[in-house]
Every structure is written in C-alpha cells, then in structure tokens.
Scaffold this active site. Structure first.
Site, PDB file in Angstrom:
ATOM      1  N   ARG A   1      13.596 -31.806  39.554  1.00  0.00           N
ATOM      2  CA  ARG A   1      14.356 -32.370  40.677  1.00  0.00           C
ATOM      3  C   ARG A   1      15.464 -31.435  41.147  1.00  0.00           C
ATOM      4  O   ARG A   1      16.534 -31.878  41.548  1.00  0.00           O
ATOM      5  CB  ARG A   1      14.950 -33.720  40.276  1.00  0.00           C
ATOM      6  CG  ARG A   1      13.872 -34.751  39.971  1.00  0.00           C
ATOM      7  CD  ARG A   1      14.455 -36.076  39.613  1.00  0.00           C
ATOM      8  NE  ARG A   1      15.105 -35.986  38.319  1.00  0.00           N
ATOM      9  CZ  ARG A   1      15.328 -37.012  37.511  1.00  0.00           C
ATOM     10  NH1 ARG A   1      14.981 -38.212  37.867  1.00  0.00           N
ATOM     11  NH2 ARG A   1      15.910 -36.836  36.349  1.00  0.00           N
ATOM     12  N   CYS A   2      15.199 -30.166  41.137  1.00  0.00           N
ATOM     13  CA  CYS A   2      16.173 -29.142  41.510  1.00  0.00           C
ATOM     14  C   CYS A   2      15.858 -28.624  42.916  1.00  0.00           C
ATOM     15  O   CYS A   2      14.716 -28.637  43.343  1.00  0.00           O
ATOM     16  CB  CYS A   2      16.102 -27.990  40.489  1.00  0.00           C
ATOM     17  SG  CYS A   2      17.209 -26.614  40.831  1.00  0.00           S
TER      18      CYS A   2
END
Length: 155
Positions: A35-36
C-alpha cells in the site's frame, strides 16, 4: 568476513529463503509494501527479473510493514503481488528492515555499508562476491537507466 550469502529469510511460501542458494549471483534485494506510493515499482522489479535472471541476477522482495503500508499477512501479500503485478520472483514473509529489531541482513548492510532503508522500495545491489555494491533510494525506479546501468556494470 560475512557476505550476503550468510543470511536467510523466511519465505513468503513457507520455509527458508537462503541467500547461499544464490552464491555467485548478483542480487537485487528490495524492501516492498503493498500500500505504498511506490508499489508500482513491482512492475520494474518484475521486468528486471524477467530480463536478467538468465544472466544470474536474482530479484528478492522483502515484504515489510516497518512504514505501516503492508497488508496483514504473507498470504494477502502473495495474492496481491501475483494478482496485481504477476510477481514470480522470490519474496520473503513480512520482515523488519529497520531499527534494533531489523533482520540481521539489514543490520549487516548498515554496519558494512552505512546504509539502511528510509522508506519502502529501497534497493540493495549485491555483487557476485556477496558484498554490497550500491544502494538506491525509493525514488530510483528499477527500470531506470541508472539502476539498470549499475546492474550491467557488475555482470
């Protein structure tokens, strides 16, 4: 003197991922998170793997939640990577990469090279002798000329 080949990780598939299995090969070891903002770099890492594995370059993704951007389990991470990016290079279970509890490999990189991940998708290039050749920040894309040039230089 230790080399990268002295370390092992827990594999995302279960069991051990022994770096000694890749002795004499060039390693690209990157701490990754699902989730970067840099997650799209999975595409570039897969491209490096596809293009260079026949030239004895091994890409290894080290899943980490040290920056609070990873999914909750290795199963979720594996599914996310396969479904969204077609990842088939070796990956580790969720691993600490910074601080006093960092995995011994990352402690070794910091002790010998004075370098540690400041964010996700921090790339460590290990030469065929098992030593840190160079490190690259999250901003250096795996498919950039700079990164590919560094790999080509040590092949």
């Amino acid at each position: 003197m230790k080399t990268a080949y002295d370390f092992s990780f827990n594999s995302i598939d279960g069991g051990k991922l022994n770096l000694s299995d890749y002795k004499g090969k060039t390693l690209v070891i990157t701490n990754v998170a699902s989730r970067c903002g840099f997650t799209n770099q999975y595409e570039g890492l897969q491209s490096i793997w596809d293009e260079y594995k026949e030239k004895n370059v091994v890409v290894i993704g080290v899943s980490s939640n040290d920056f609070n951007q990873e999914l909750n389990s290795k199963e979720e991470v594996k599914k996310f990577c396969e479904v969204n990016f077609g990842i088939n290079f070796p990956m580790t279970d969720i691993t600490k990469v910074k601080g006093k509890d960092a995995h011994p490999f990352y402690q070794w990189v910091n002790q010998t090279h004075g370098s540690k991940p400041k964010w996700n998708f921090y790339k460590i290039l290990i030469n065929k002798d098992g030593q840190v050749e160079d490190t690259f920040s999250s901003f250096t894309k795996p498919d950039s000329k700079k990164f590919r040039g560094a790999i080509e230089k040590i092949l």
